[in-house]
Scaffold this motif. Structure first.
Motif, short mmCIF file in Angstrom:
data_model
loop_
_atom_site.label_atom_id
_atom_site.label_comp_id
_atom_site.label_asym_id
_atom_site.label_seq_id
_atom_site.Cartn_x
_atom_site.Cartn_y
_atom_site.Cartn_z
N ALA A 78 43.57 -14.78 26.03
CA ALA A 78 44.21 -13.47 26.11
C ALA A 78 44.46 -13.08 27.56
N LYS A 95 45.80 -21.55 19.59
CA LYS A 95 45.08 -20.53 18.84
C LYS A 95 43.59 -20.59 19.17
N LEU A 97 44.91 -16.64 19.79
CA LEU A 97 45.49 -15.94 20.94
C LEU A 97 44.47 -15.03 21.58
N GLY A 98 43.63 -14.41 20.75
CA GLY A 98 42.54 -13.56 21.24
C GLY A 98 41.33 -13.72 20.35
N THR A 104 44.18 -9.65 20.98
CA THR A 104 45.47 -10.14 20.52
C THR A 104 46.55 -9.09 20.72
N LEU A 315 50.69 -11.69 14.49
CA LEU A 315 49.49 -12.27 15.10
C LEU A 315 48.35 -11.27 15.11
N ALA A 319 44.66 -11.50 13.21
CA ALA A 319 43.43 -11.28 13.98
C ALA A 319 42.61 -10.14 13.39
#
Length: 328
Positions: A78, A95, A97-98, A104, A315, A319
């Motif tokens: 991130a 992956k 992303l966060g 995210t 996304l 999350a």
């Protein structure tokens, strides 16, 4: 269509694999590679001998690349993505992303503010088997889909210590494997609202509980959707399942079913089938070289001049479901 100049941050196995796929597709120039390891940089140089070699993200961005492909440990994703986007650089990230929905969302908002293309390596979307199943589901051929079962059991588990540190990884097998299952279910169904989430997490056969020093190595979860459908998923590391991996995604409706299955325990070979009662029809089968397609798709879109895509909001939705599986 122009050839964007790309930088690669983290050139271990995954980073080099994505670099090779983009190079083979000939949609972008590998302008620079960055890694703290001289050995990894030397390996990357064999794929892109003309690329500049640096050690840090800042050095990479100072070169002036159009996009950066990030394949570093999860705790860095991130923050590194946001830094790149704020410099006006498009991002394709491994992956997750966060580690949380908040992380995210921060990346997605940075991409929106910079008007830059953001991609995440949700690679199973790009298997021919999964694409065929999605086509069948979205066409309405299965009628009203009311049950979805997804599984990802990895007999080995990660080999890097940071995967087992909750602060660095954000979680265990759910963060590593379950993210694919949640994404595939929601993406196939058109991202319906998730009304309720229940889950059970285990570490070494014991309920995880509130242990802040452990991550889960087995998890089961149920998602109740606004449509009335029930999504069940299970994932694990080091499960004694008699093969290297068990991977499946099955969708059942009032008019039939469709399912993806891995072949003979493979991590890479998949079939897709359409079910009608006790009959079945093959929709896709190996071989299918899908591993780098997500990265190539992002690079091609970048070459075509695409900027921020509102689908990146999805996304955050994935999350948020992971947060609810973890009870946070």
């Amino acid at each position: 269509m122009t050839r964007p100049r790309l930088g690669f941050l983290g050139v271990g196995w995954i980073g080099r694999h994505r670099m090779a796929a983009i190079t083979e597709a000939d949609v972008a120039e590998v302008a620079a590679v960055a890694d703290a390891s001289p050995e990894m940089l030397a390996e990357a140089a064999q794929l892109a001998p003309a690329a500049q070699r640096v050690s840090t993200l800042d050095e990479l961005l100072d070169i002036g690349v159009d996009g950066v492909v990030i394949a570093t440990p999860s705790a860095l994703h991130a923050e590194q993505s946001v830094r790149a986007l704020r410099r006006g650089t498009a991002v394709f990230c491994q992956k997750p992303l966060g580690r949380t929905a908040a992380e995210t969302r921060a990346v997605v908002e940075a991409a929106r503010a910079a008007d830059r293309l953001l991609g995440v390596d949700l690679s199973y979307r790009f298997t021919e088997a999964m694409r065929r199943i999605r086509e069948v589901v979205r066409s309405g051929e299965l009628g009203r889909v009311h049950a979805v079962d997804l599984v990802f059991h990895n007999a080995y588990g990660p080999d890097k210590p940071w995967f087992y540190d909750p602060a660095l990884s954000g979680g265990g097998c759910v963060m590593d494997l379950g993210v694919h299952l949640v994404d595939l279910a929601l993406w196939t169904l058109g991202f319906p609202e998730v009304e309720n989430v229940s889950s059970r997490l285990f570490a070494r056969g014991e309920p995880l509980g509130g242990r802040p020093d452990r991550v889960e190595d087995y998890a089961v979860a149920t998602l109740d959707l606004r449509t009335g459908a029930a999504v069940r998923l299970a994932c694990s590391w080091r499960l004694q399942a008699g093969c290297d991996a068990v991977i499946s995604a099955a969708f059942y409706g009032t008019e039939g079913g469709a399912a993806l299955h891995n072949v003979n325990g493979s991590f890479y070979d998949f079939t897709a089938e359409r079910y009608r009662g006790t009959a079945r029809e093959r929709l896709a089968e190996p071989p299918d070289a899908w591993g780098g397609r997500a990265a190539v798709d992002w690079a091609r879109r970048l070459a075509n001049g695409e900027r921020f895509d509102g689908e990146a909001e999805r996304l955050v939705e994935v999350a948020a479901v992971l947060d609810r599986i973890y009870g946070r």
